[in-house]
Enzyme design. Structure first.
Site, PDB file in Angstrom:
ATOM      1  N   CYS A 236     -19.061   1.877   8.826  1.00  0.00           N
ATOM      2  CA  CYS A 236     -18.275   1.281   9.899  1.00  0.00           C
ATOM      3  C   CYS A 236     -17.053   2.184  10.049  1.00  0.00           C
ATOM      4  CB  CYS A 236     -17.866  -0.138   9.511  1.00  0.00           C
ATOM      5  SG  CYS A 236     -16.712  -0.878  10.680  1.00  0.00           S
TER       6      CYS A 236
ATOM      7  N   CYS B 261     -19.142  -6.445   4.269  1.00  0.00           N
ATOM      8  CA  CYS B 261     -18.454  -5.186   4.559  1.00  0.00           C
ATOM      9  C   CYS B 261     -17.179  -5.193   3.729  1.00  0.00           C
ATOM     10  CB  CYS B 261     -18.119  -5.116   6.046  1.00  0.00           C
ATOM     11  SG  CYS B 261     -17.192  -3.625   6.499  1.00  0.00           S
TER      12      CYS B 261
ATOM     13  N   CYS C  21       0.643   4.992   6.731  1.00  0.00           N
ATOM     14  CA  CYS C  21       0.067   4.882   8.076  1.00  0.00           C
ATOM     15  C   CYS C  21       1.078   4.187   9.012  1.00  0.00           C
ATOM     16  CB  CYS C  21      -1.231   4.083   8.031  1.00  0.00           C
ATOM     17  SG  CYS C  21      -2.339   4.647   6.722  1.00  0.00           S
TER      18      CYS C  21
ATOM     19  N   CYS D  94       0.673   0.467  10.358  1.00  0.00           N
ATOM     20  CA  CYS D  94       0.205  -0.626   9.486  1.00  0.00           C
ATOM     21  C   CYS D  94       1.334  -1.451   8.884  1.00  0.00           C
ATOM     22  CB  CYS D  94      -0.651  -0.026   8.365  1.00  0.00           C
ATOM     23  SG  CYS D  94      -1.425  -1.290   7.335  1.00  0.00           S
TER      24      CYS D  94
ATOM     25  N   CYS E 219     -16.072  -9.479   6.197  1.00  0.00           N
ATOM     26  CA  CYS E 219     -15.469  -8.175   5.905  1.00  0.00           C
ATOM     27  C   CYS E 219     -14.217  -8.359   5.065  1.00  0.00           C
ATOM     28  CB  CYS E 219     -15.081  -7.470   7.201  1.00  0.00           C
ATOM     29  SG  CYS E 219     -16.416  -7.396   8.396  1.00  0.00           S
TER      30      CYS E 219
ATOM     31  N   CYS F 292       0.846  -1.207   0.000  1.00  0.00           N
ATOM     32  CA  CYS F 292       0.000   0.000   0.000  1.00  0.00           C
ATOM     33  C   CYS F 292       0.881   1.258   0.000  1.00  0.00           C
ATOM     34  CB  CYS F 292      -0.916  -0.007   1.218  1.00  0.00           C
ATOM     35  SG  CYS F 292      -2.007   1.425   1.253  1.00  0.00           S
TER      36      CYS F 292
ATOM     37  N   ARG G 163     -17.414  -2.204  18.241  1.00  0.00           N
ATOM     38  CA  ARG G 163     -16.697  -3.478  18.072  1.00  0.00           C
ATOM     39  C   ARG G 163     -15.378  -3.473  18.843  1.00  0.00           C
ATOM     40  NH1 ARG G 163     -16.392  -3.885  12.873  1.00  0.00           N
ATOM     41  NH2 ARG G 163     -18.393  -4.934  12.814  1.00  0.00           N
TER      42      ARG G 163
END
Ligand code: SAM
Ligand code: DTB
Ligand code: SF4
Length: 346
Positions: free
Chosen positions: A208, A148, A77, A80, A117, A73, A280
């Site tokens: 979400c 999701c 971030c 991550c 998800c 990616c 969650r």
């Protein structure tokens, strides 16, 4: 003071005890900070009261994740493992085939999972990738699962295409407060995140959206994160509260632990200020004791991810989770109790 008044203030979603508008979008930082500052028992009592009032009899909502495209990616971030900027040995993989995804979804369905998800490590999806994801969504829905996806930033048209494929939820987290956001990710702004959330809402999808605790942020940042979520035009239907999973090679690999009671406080305050949302207890359960998880559920968490893996990180073993769920008696109408009970009795 009459008992009625005491009860009203105990159930109140505002620090002043005024419960005339339980779903509010005008929370001030001071009000949220006051909730965080409550004695632990008082905070827990208020949060659990809201849980009883708005979510009684729901049982635990059970979701399962699948990384449909891992690693590589371009975003940076700091938490991550999937960022190209992280020094991990995670290999970037291509988008999975529809058949492989449907096979994983069918297995999840067979164990009593309710929502599937699918996450992709993209800044935003390319059009031909989105075609395939829409086909995955259609197939997973046909198995009788809720769906999701989390694919990064979307245009309004892309959100609409996903909605047309029958998608139920789109996950897109704000992660932290507006002030702390630039120290986590520099390749996009929080405003870009909020723009995607608006497209998702306008397309009629359920939202979400949540964040992470334990990234070196302050209490004030946790207040700011929850304020941003609660003051969205509509509260997200689902609010994941993740505990940072420290990934070797990621920029935040060596953050210090947050006091576990502070984590429970964050869940409790989220419960109070977004009374209708399902909170969650998301990433990080592998390192939580049974007692801590039980406390988080008592404080208002109503959902977990089940499965050996989250996206790239590990999660508690499914048999351990089933056992915990059964020990807590946490199943309900929506969570296929027969499956879970049957497995634990084998
Ligand atoms: N690329 C998409 C995006 O950023 O929205 C989807 C995948 S991303 C992994 C989904 C969310 O997982 C992030 O927004 C973050 O809140 C959470 N997350 C990622 N890595 C994490 C970690 N190490 N610990 C806890 N939560 C994490
Ligand atoms: C969310 O808030 N947490 C999930 C889901 N949304 C996509 C992801 C957690 C990822 C944990 C780290 C990993 O597995 O790589
Ligand atoms: Fe990419 Fe999402 Fe990971 Fe950020 S959190 S690096 S956008 S996969």
């Amino acid at each position: 003071m009459s008992i009625g008044t005491i009860e009203l203030s105990a159930y109140s979603s505002s620090p002043s005890g005024d419960d005339t508008a339980p779903v509010r979008h005008d929370w001030t930082r001071e009000q949220i900070a006051l909730l965080f500052d409550l004695p632990f028992d008082d905070l827990l009592y208020r949060a659990h009261s809201i849980q009883r009032r708005y979510h009684a009899g729901r049982g635990l909502q059970i979701s399962q994740l699948l990384a449909i495209k891992t690693g590589g990616c371009p975003e940076d971030c700091g938490y991550c493992s999937q960022s190209v900027h992280a020094e991990t040995d995670l290999k970037a993989s291509a988008l999975m085939s529809v058949d492989a995804v449907l096979q994983a979804a069918a297995q999840a369905k067979a164990t009593g999972v309710q929502r599937f998800c699918m996450g992709a490590a993209w800044r935003s999806p390319r059009e031909r990738d989105l075609d395939r994801v829409c086909t995955m969504v259609e197939g997973v829905k046909a198995l009788g699962l809720e769906t999701c996806v989390t694919l990064g930033m979307l245009t309004a048209t892309q959100a609409q295409r996903l909605a047309n494929s029958g998608l139920d939820y789109y996950n897109h987290n704000i992660d932290t407060s507006p002030e702390y956001y630039p120290s986590l990710t520099t390749t996009r702004t929080l405003q870009e995140r909020l723009d995607t959330l608006e497209h998702v809402r306008n397309a009629g999808l359920k939202v979400c959206c949540g964040g992470i605790v334990g990234m070196g942020e302050s209490r004030e940042d946790r207040v700011g994160m929850l304020q941003t979520l609660a003051n969205l035009p509509e509260h997200p239907e689902s609010v994941p509260v993740n505990s940072l999973i420290r990934v070797e090679g990621a920029r935040l690999a060596h953050e210090r632990d947050v006091d576990v009671l502070e984590f429970v406080r964050t869940i409790s305050v989220a419960r109070i200020i977004m009374p209708i949302s399902v909170i969650r207890l998301s990433a990080g359960r592998e390192h939580m004791s049974d007692e801590l998880q039980a406390l988080c559920l008592f404080a208002g968490a109503g959902s977990v991810f089940i499965g050996e893996k989250l996206l790239t990180a590990s999660n508690p073993a499914p048999n351990i989770d089933r056992e915990l769920i059964n020990r807590l008696g946490a199943t309900g109408q929506e969570s296929s109790p027969i499956q879970w009970v049957a497995k634990s009795q084998q």
